[in-house]
Design a protein around this motif. Sequence first.
Motif, PDB file in Angstrom:
ATOM      1  N   SER A 134       0.828  -1.211   0.000  1.00 35.45           N
ATOM      2  CA  SER A 134       0.000   0.000   0.000  1.00 35.45           C
ATOM      3  C   SER A 134       0.863   1.262   0.000  1.00 35.45           C
ATOM      4  N   LYS A 135       2.012   1.211   0.665  1.00 39.60           N
ATOM      5  CA  LYS A 135       2.914   2.370   0.665  1.00 39.60           C
ATOM      6  C   LYS A 135       3.489   2.607  -0.731  1.00 39.60           C
ATOM      7  N   ILE A 136       3.908   1.503  -1.379  1.00 40.15           N
ATOM      8  CA  ILE A 136       4.433   1.610  -2.738  1.00 40.15           C
ATOM      9  C   ILE A 136       3.343   2.128  -3.682  1.00 40.15           C
ATOM     10  N   TYR A 137       2.131   1.639  -3.484  1.00 40.77           N
ATOM     11  CA  TYR A 137       1.019   2.071  -4.335  1.00 40.77           C
ATOM     12  C   TYR A 137       0.831   3.590  -4.239  1.00 40.77           C
ATOM     13  N   GLU A 138       0.834   4.127  -3.010  1.00 44.80           N
ATOM     14  CA  GLU A 138       0.648   5.570  -2.830  1.00 44.80           C
ATOM     15  C   GLU A 138       1.813   6.348  -3.427  1.00 44.80           C
ATOM     16  N   TYR A 139       3.038   5.810  -3.270  1.00 44.60           N
ATOM     17  CA  TYR A 139       4.211   6.482  -3.839  1.00 44.60           C
ATOM     18  C   TYR A 139       4.107   6.548  -5.359  1.00 44.60           C
ATOM     19  N   ILE A 140       3.727   5.440  -5.998  1.00 52.84           N
ATOM     20  CA  ILE A 140       3.592   5.414  -7.457  1.00 52.84           C
ATOM     21  C   ILE A 140       2.455   6.327  -7.903  1.00 52.84           C
ATOM     22  N   ASN A 141       1.401   6.387  -7.119  1.00 54.61           N
ATOM     23  CA  ASN A 141       0.292   7.281  -7.434  1.00 54.61           C
ATOM     24  C   ASN A 141       0.767   8.731  -7.465  1.00 54.61           C
ATOM     25  N   GLN A 142       1.601   9.112  -6.489  1.00 56.70           N
ATOM     26  CA  GLN A 142       2.132  10.478  -6.442  1.00 56.70           C
ATOM     27  C   GLN A 142       3.059  10.743  -7.624  1.00 56.70           C
ATOM     28  N   LEU A 143       3.898   9.749  -7.962  1.00 53.19           N
ATOM     29  CA  LEU A 143       4.758   9.904  -9.129  1.00 53.19           C
ATOM     30  C   LEU A 143       3.924  10.092 -10.395  1.00 53.19           C
ATOM     31  N   GLY A 144       2.865   9.310 -10.498  1.00 52.26           N
ATOM     32  CA  GLY A 144       2.009   9.413 -11.678  1.00 52.26           C
ATOM     33  C   GLY A 144       1.368  10.776 -11.798  1.00 52.26           C
ATOM     34  N   GLU A 145       0.920  11.324 -10.659  1.00 54.22           N
ATOM     35  CA  GLU A 145       0.315  12.657 -10.666  1.00 54.22           C
ATOM     36  C   GLU A 145       1.317  13.712 -11.126  1.00 54.22           C
ATOM     37  N   ARG A 146       2.576  13.545 -10.691  1.00 52.75           N
ATOM     38  CA  ARG A 146       3.586  14.556 -10.989  1.00 52.75           C
ATOM     39  C   ARG A 146       4.108  14.440 -12.419  1.00 52.75           C
ATOM     40  N   HIS A 147       4.346  13.186 -12.852  1.00 49.46           N
ATOM     41  CA  HIS A 147       5.024  12.973 -14.132  1.00 49.46           C
ATOM     42  C   HIS A 147       4.130  12.333 -15.193  1.00 49.46           C
ATOM     43  N   LYS A 148       2.858  12.175 -14.888  1.00 48.64           N
ATOM     44  CA  LYS A 148       1.893  11.614 -15.835  1.00 48.64           C
ATOM     45  C   LYS A 148       2.275  10.194 -16.283  1.00 48.64           C
ATOM     46  N   TYR A 149       2.821   9.412 -15.322  1.00 49.59           N
ATOM     47  CA  TYR A 149       3.102   8.017 -15.624  1.00 49.59           C
ATOM     48  C   TYR A 149       1.788   7.250 -15.771  1.00 49.59           C
ATOM     49  N   HIS A 150       1.828   6.189 -16.547  1.00 43.61           N
ATOM     50  CA  HIS A 150       0.658   5.334 -16.695  1.00 43.61           C
ATOM     51  C   HIS A 150       0.951   3.997 -16.006  1.00 43.61           C
ATOM     52  N   CYS A 151       0.316   3.775 -14.891  1.00 40.35           N
ATOM     53  CA  CYS A 151       0.477   2.522 -14.162  1.00 40.35           C
ATOM     54  C   CYS A 151      -0.901   1.906 -13.940  1.00 40.35           C
ATOM     55  N   PHE A 152      -0.907   0.592 -13.767  1.00 42.53           N
ATOM     56  CA  PHE A 152      -2.182  -0.094 -13.639  1.00 42.53           C
ATOM     57  C   PHE A 152      -2.148  -1.052 -12.444  1.00 42.53           C
ATOM     58  N   LEU A 153      -3.284  -1.111 -11.760  1.00 43.41           N
ATOM     59  CA  LEU A 153      -3.468  -2.039 -10.654  1.00 43.41           C
ATOM     60  C   LEU A 153      -4.284  -3.221 -11.171  1.00 43.41           C
ATOM     61  N   VAL A 154      -3.698  -4.409 -11.082  1.00 38.55           N
ATOM     62  CA  VAL A 154      -4.334  -5.624 -11.591  1.00 38.55           C
ATOM     63  C   VAL A 154      -4.705  -6.525 -10.411  1.00 38.55           C
ATOM     64  N   MET A 155      -5.909  -7.048 -10.424  1.00 40.45           N
ATOM     65  CA  MET A 155      -6.320  -8.028  -9.416  1.00 40.45           C
ATOM     66  C   MET A 155      -6.496  -9.379 -10.088  1.00 40.45           C
ATOM     67  N   VAL A 156      -5.781 -10.386  -9.577  1.00 38.44           N
ATOM     68  CA  VAL A 156      -5.917 -11.755 -10.062  1.00 38.44           C
ATOM     69  C   VAL A 156      -6.752 -12.531  -9.052  1.00 38.44           C
TER      70      VAL A 156
END
Length: 554
Positions: A424-446
């Motif tokens: 969850s910490k990594i998820y929030e960190y990547i979310n912040q990076l995405g907001e700043r740099h417009k990265y495209h990341c995806f959360l997948v549930m198996v």
Amino acid sequence: MEKISLQMMQTLSTTIEAKDEYTRGHSHRVAEYSALIAQEMGWNRSEIVNLRHAAHLHDIGKVGIPDIILNKPSKLTNEEYAVIKEHTVIGAEILKNVSIINHVTEVARSHHERYDGHGYPDGLKGEEIPIHARIVAVADSYDAMNSRRIYRNSLPKETIYEEIRKNRGTQFDPEIADIFLRLMDENRLTITDTYLEIDDEPALPGMEFEISNFISNVMNTMKSQEEVENFDLLTGLPMRNTGQKMIAQLMQEHNGCLIFMDMDNLKKINDIYGHKAGDRALKALGALLSEHIGNSVGYRFGGDEFLLFVPDAGKNEISELMETLFSRFDSEKKKDFEIRVASISAGLCMCTKGDSFDECSSKADKALYYVKQNGKHNFFFYQQMDNTVFPVSSVAKDLSLVAKALRNSGNYSGALNLNYREFSKIYEYINQLGERHKYHCFLVMVTMETAPDSMMYIENIEQALEYMEEAIRHKIRRIDVCTRYSAMQYLIILFESDESQIPKVMDRIFIQYYKLYDKRDFIPKYEYLPVNEHSEETNPQNTSDHLNQDIHPV
């Protein structure tokens, strides 16, 4: 019946002591020294015999103290010492209903009281302390100083004499101390080795033998069980308390080298491949140490740490042994892909006969710390540290070493497998990076779904989940992250992924899963969402239906 009861209690006391060679015969000797003091004070025969019986049971309360504390070779902590002191209260409680020995409860409870009032458990002072306990206190202290312990040899007679003289009026009753010093001066402290003497009358030999034999058998059985429990089943080496005791004893009798050994990267192996892989790494090192240990003593200190004492060996021999261990372990770990990142670091301290276990282990630990700070996978002698030149300013060097250590520590194969809180910490960190740099990341549930008409066996469930986790770890990129979300679900963060590539990524995972798991009772499906909040709101995408048609067990 009184004779039989006395015999039973004294046999029990002596048999308990016999478990440890350092306390064997202690109660008998204390009883005999106490009798000599009482005789010198003019007590009659009946009073002396009674005191001997009471003194023989003065430490019976130690049966209620954990062996790990009683036999600890290094200095006790305050908490451990508080537990040790409880043996006086425990002993008094055990003996409170014994009526055939006068004053036995007083002796058990008060033999650690001090004449100046600073003893325990009640802080009694002067003649508030029962006379029987005051006598046993002097006899007990003398025998403790005159006996070899795991952490030291017996003290010289001159030292013991001076200790008793110096503490007369503070720790000891001054009159009793003077009597004992006179006995020492006149060399009158000779005692017999007849441990279970009740009096001069004939005993009941048949009953005495049966009682003694019964209690001895019970205690020997308990001792055998304790010895089994004192070995680490994973590595085959002694546990910490047993190993420390063995090493401390060996150090009192031999020169040698104390080795503090640490397995590098065990946590990383556990995190990526699971604790079974970590256990295999520890087992491999334990087997290696057992094979090369010879007349040495080694034990598992705890976790990924081991302690080894090699007696009667010089620095060159120790260096050759360490190079052999390093080389053999490097060869062993290559046989198991999942433990290949493991390595060994070691700090070594050359010891002289009689050196303190605490001091030498502390020095070996410092040498190990030096190795860990300088790249790991090496060994270093504490004695070399005096000749090692440490630069006045080493910021750049330290930082580069830290960076190297971080890179090595971060090496892993496949996805970074985290627990949910870390995920969850990594998820929030990547979310912040995405907001700043417009990265495209995806959360997948198996999700692992049960196939129609399939029976859910617990063994199959665990196997299917294990294979799915392995497939995820090995078939997504090193920059991706995964976690076990629920009993039958996994979460994956695909970092900087093209959405059109997600079905291909999941195809790779599911194909690998079916290669590993050749049953059709658990069918994996997936759905995904963008991680970043700036992305347009979308419904979860589910593209797993075609997998059920196109993928078949291989």
